[in-house]
Design a protein around this motif. Structure first.
Motif, PDB file in Angstrom:
ATOM      1  N   ARG A  27      36.415 -11.778 -40.280  1.00 11.29           N
ATOM      2  CA  ARG A  27      36.926 -10.226 -40.363  1.00 11.29           C
ATOM      3  C   ARG A  27      37.760  -9.930 -38.813  1.00 11.29           C
ATOM      4  NH1 ARG A  27      34.184  -7.196 -43.689  1.00 11.29           N
ATOM      5  NH2 ARG A  27      34.494  -5.193 -42.380  1.00 11.29           N
ATOM      6  N   THR A  28      38.769  -9.311 -39.278  1.00  5.04           N
ATOM      7  CA  THR A  28      39.740  -8.885 -38.081  1.00  5.04           C
ATOM      8  C   THR A  28      40.163  -7.335 -38.398  1.00  5.04           C
ATOM      9  OG1 THR A  28      41.612  -9.583 -39.439  1.00  5.04           O
ATOM     10  CG2 THR A  28      40.625 -11.275 -37.905  1.00  5.04           C
ATOM     11  N   PRO A  29      40.774  -6.796 -37.322  1.00  7.12           N
ATOM     12  CA  PRO A  29      41.282  -5.585 -37.662  1.00  7.12           C
ATOM     13  C   PRO A  29      42.232  -5.587 -38.475  1.00  7.12           C
ATOM     14  CG  PRO A  29      40.720  -5.944 -35.233  1.00  7.12           C
ATOM     15  CD  PRO A  29      40.593  -7.230 -35.928  1.00  7.12           C
ATOM     16  N   ASP A  30      42.896  -4.604 -39.278  1.00  6.36           N
ATOM     17  CA  ASP A  30      43.959  -4.841 -40.062  1.00  6.36           C
ATOM     18  C   ASP A  30      45.032  -5.305 -39.259  1.00  6.36           C
ATOM     19  OD1 ASP A  30      43.442  -1.694 -42.233  1.00  6.36           O
ATOM     20  OD2 ASP A  30      42.083  -3.765 -41.764  1.00  6.36           O
ATOM     21  N   PHE A  31      45.583  -6.121 -39.803  1.00  9.50           N
ATOM     22  CA  PHE A  31      46.919  -6.800 -39.225  1.00  9.50           C
ATOM     23  C   PHE A  31      48.138  -5.617 -39.583  1.00  9.50           C
ATOM     24  CE2 PHE A  31      45.186 -10.357 -38.185  1.00  9.50           C
ATOM     25  CZ  PHE A  31      44.857 -11.310 -38.946  1.00  9.50           C
ATOM     26  N   PHE A  32      48.990  -5.563 -38.694  1.00  5.45           N
ATOM     27  CA  PHE A  32      50.213  -4.622 -38.972  1.00  5.45           C
ATOM     28  C   PHE A  32      50.916  -5.344 -39.975  1.00  5.45           C
ATOM     29  CE2 PHE A  32      53.264  -1.814 -38.485  1.00  5.45           C
ATOM     30  CZ  PHE A  32      54.731  -2.450 -38.214  1.00  5.45           C
ATOM     31  N   ARG A  33      51.152  -6.411 -39.850  1.00  3.26           N
ATOM     32  CA  ARG A  33      52.207  -7.119 -40.869  1.00  3.26           C
ATOM     33  C   ARG A  33      51.718  -8.638 -41.638  1.00  3.26           C
ATOM     34  NH1 ARG A  33      56.832  -6.822 -38.078  1.00  3.26           N
ATOM     35  NH2 ARG A  33      57.594  -4.897 -39.274  1.00  3.26           N
ATOM     36  N   GLY A  50      57.756  -9.916 -46.475  1.00  3.18           N
ATOM     37  CA  GLY A  50      56.532  -9.321 -45.657  1.00  3.18           C
ATOM     38  C   GLY A  50      56.226  -7.887 -45.882  1.00  3.18           C
ATOM     39  N   MET A  51      54.989  -7.433 -45.869  1.00  3.55           N
ATOM     40  CA  MET A  51      54.544  -6.032 -45.879  1.00  3.55           C
ATOM     41  C   MET A  51      53.950  -5.464 -44.804  1.00  3.55           C
ATOM     42  SD  MET A  51      52.101  -4.419 -48.820  1.00  3.55           S
ATOM     43  CE  MET A  51      53.380  -4.472 -50.093  1.00  3.55           C
ATOM     44  N   ASP A  52      54.417  -4.391 -44.306  1.00  3.36           N
ATOM     45  CA  ASP A  52      53.455  -3.785 -42.985  1.00  3.36           C
ATOM     46  C   ASP A  52      52.560  -2.835 -43.423  1.00  3.36           C
ATOM     47  OD1 ASP A  52      56.424  -1.862 -41.846  1.00  3.36           O
ATOM     48  OD2 ASP A  52      54.822  -1.370 -43.396  1.00  3.36           O
ATOM     49  N   ARG A  53      51.805  -2.101 -42.584  1.00  3.77           N
ATOM     50  CA  ARG A  53      50.749  -1.202 -42.798  1.00  3.77           C
ATOM     51  C   ARG A  53      51.074  -0.236 -43.680  1.00  3.77           C
ATOM     52  NH1 ARG A  53      47.821  -0.786 -37.498  1.00  3.77           N
ATOM     53  NH2 ARG A  53      47.293  -2.803 -37.856  1.00  3.77           N
ATOM     54  N   SER A  54      52.383   0.247 -43.317  1.00 10.28           N
ATOM     55  CA  SER A  54      52.780   1.504 -44.163  1.00 10.28           C
ATOM     56  C   SER A  54      53.169   1.120 -45.902  1.00 10.28           C
ATOM     57  CB  SER A  54      53.906   2.164 -43.388  1.00 10.28           C
ATOM     58  OG  SER A  54      54.965   1.384 -43.708  1.00 10.28           O
ATOM     59  N   GLY A  55      53.131  -0.108 -45.821  1.00  5.71           N
ATOM     60  CA  GLY A  55      53.741  -0.515 -47.409  1.00  5.71           C
ATOM     61  C   GLY A  55      55.135  -0.812 -47.518  1.00  5.71           C
ATOM     62  N   ALA A  75      41.978  -3.819 -46.634  1.00  8.22           N
ATOM     63  CA  ALA A  75      40.802  -3.633 -46.195  1.00  8.22           C
ATOM     64  C   ALA A  75      40.218  -5.149 -45.699  1.00  8.22           C
ATOM     65  CB  ALA A  75      39.665  -3.408 -47.042  1.00  8.22           C
ATOM     66  N   ASN A  76      40.555  -6.268 -46.160  1.00  6.08           N
ATOM     67  CA  ASN A  76      40.182  -7.573 -45.908  1.00  6.08           C
ATOM     68  C   ASN A  76      41.222  -8.410 -45.376  1.00  6.08           C
ATOM     69  OD1 ASN A  76      41.142  -8.047 -48.346  1.00  6.08           O
ATOM     70  ND2 ASN A  76      39.218  -8.741 -49.195  1.00  6.08           N
ATOM     71  N   ASN A  77      42.436  -7.819 -45.160  1.00  9.11           N
ATOM     72  CA  ASN A  77      43.497  -8.727 -44.541  1.00  9.11           C
ATOM     73  C   ASN A  77      43.963  -9.629 -45.587  1.00  9.11           C
ATOM     74  OD1 ASN A  77      44.464  -7.643 -42.402  1.00  9.11           O
ATOM     75  ND2 ASN A  77      42.852  -8.409 -41.194  1.00  9.11           N
ATOM     76  N   THR A  78      44.162  -9.390 -46.932  1.00 11.22           N
ATOM     77  CA  THR A  78      44.492 -10.416 -47.968  1.00 11.22           C
ATOM     78  C   THR A  78      45.947 -10.102 -48.278  1.00 11.22           C
ATOM     79  OG1 THR A  78      42.210 -10.856 -48.520  1.00 11.22           O
ATOM     80  CG2 THR A  78      43.854 -11.417 -50.039  1.00 11.22           C
ATOM     81  N   VAL A  79      46.726 -11.172 -48.566  1.00 11.68           N
ATOM     82  CA  VAL A  79      47.987 -10.802 -48.908  1.00 11.68           C
ATOM     83  C   VAL A  79      48.145 -12.017 -50.073  1.00 11.68           C
ATOM     84  CG1 VAL A  79      49.166 -12.552 -47.063  1.00 11.68           C
ATOM     85  CG2 VAL A  79      50.412 -10.705 -48.474  1.00 11.68           C
TER      86      VAL A  79
END
Length: 119
Positions: A27-33, A50-55, A75-79
């Protein structure tokens, strides 16, 4: 040390599709990108998407928009990386990367998942 774990690679036929997944090992804080890179045989690693936090989505090349799609579960830093209409030249090791905050470099990496596309 946070690690990223990719899955979903393998052998596929040209014209088919693959979906790659990547998740943080803890578990980590949300990655920005978060995003995907690839390294084809005898070539340099290249940025795919790549996708950043704003989408906001960024592609390595405009032509990649046609067949590569990225999605995230923040929510779980999955891409995820969806590759459609696979081509033999998509054969590569695909790496997941993450940049933890705005302006930070790609800091976390996965071990890679190999994709082989047969004609």
């Amino acid at each position: 040390q946070v690690q990223l774990v990719e899955s979903g690679g393998g052998l596929a036929q040209a014209g088919g599709s693959l979906r790659l997944s990547c998740a943080a090992s803890e578990r980590t804080p949300d990655f920005f990108r978060m995003g995907w890179f690839r390294r084809a045989p005898r070539k340099e690693r290249e940025f795919v998407v790549g996708m950043d936090r704003s989408g906001t989505i960024t592609y390595g090349y405009n032509s990649m928009k046609e067949r590569f799609s990225i999605s995230r579960v923040f929510a779980n830093n999955t891409v995820y990386l969806q590759i459609d209409s696979l081509k033999p030249e998509d054969t590569a090791v695909y790496y997941c990367g993450a940049a933890p905050s705005v302006g930070s470099p790609w800091r976390y990496w996965g071990q890679g998942t190999k994709v082989t596309v047969s004609s």
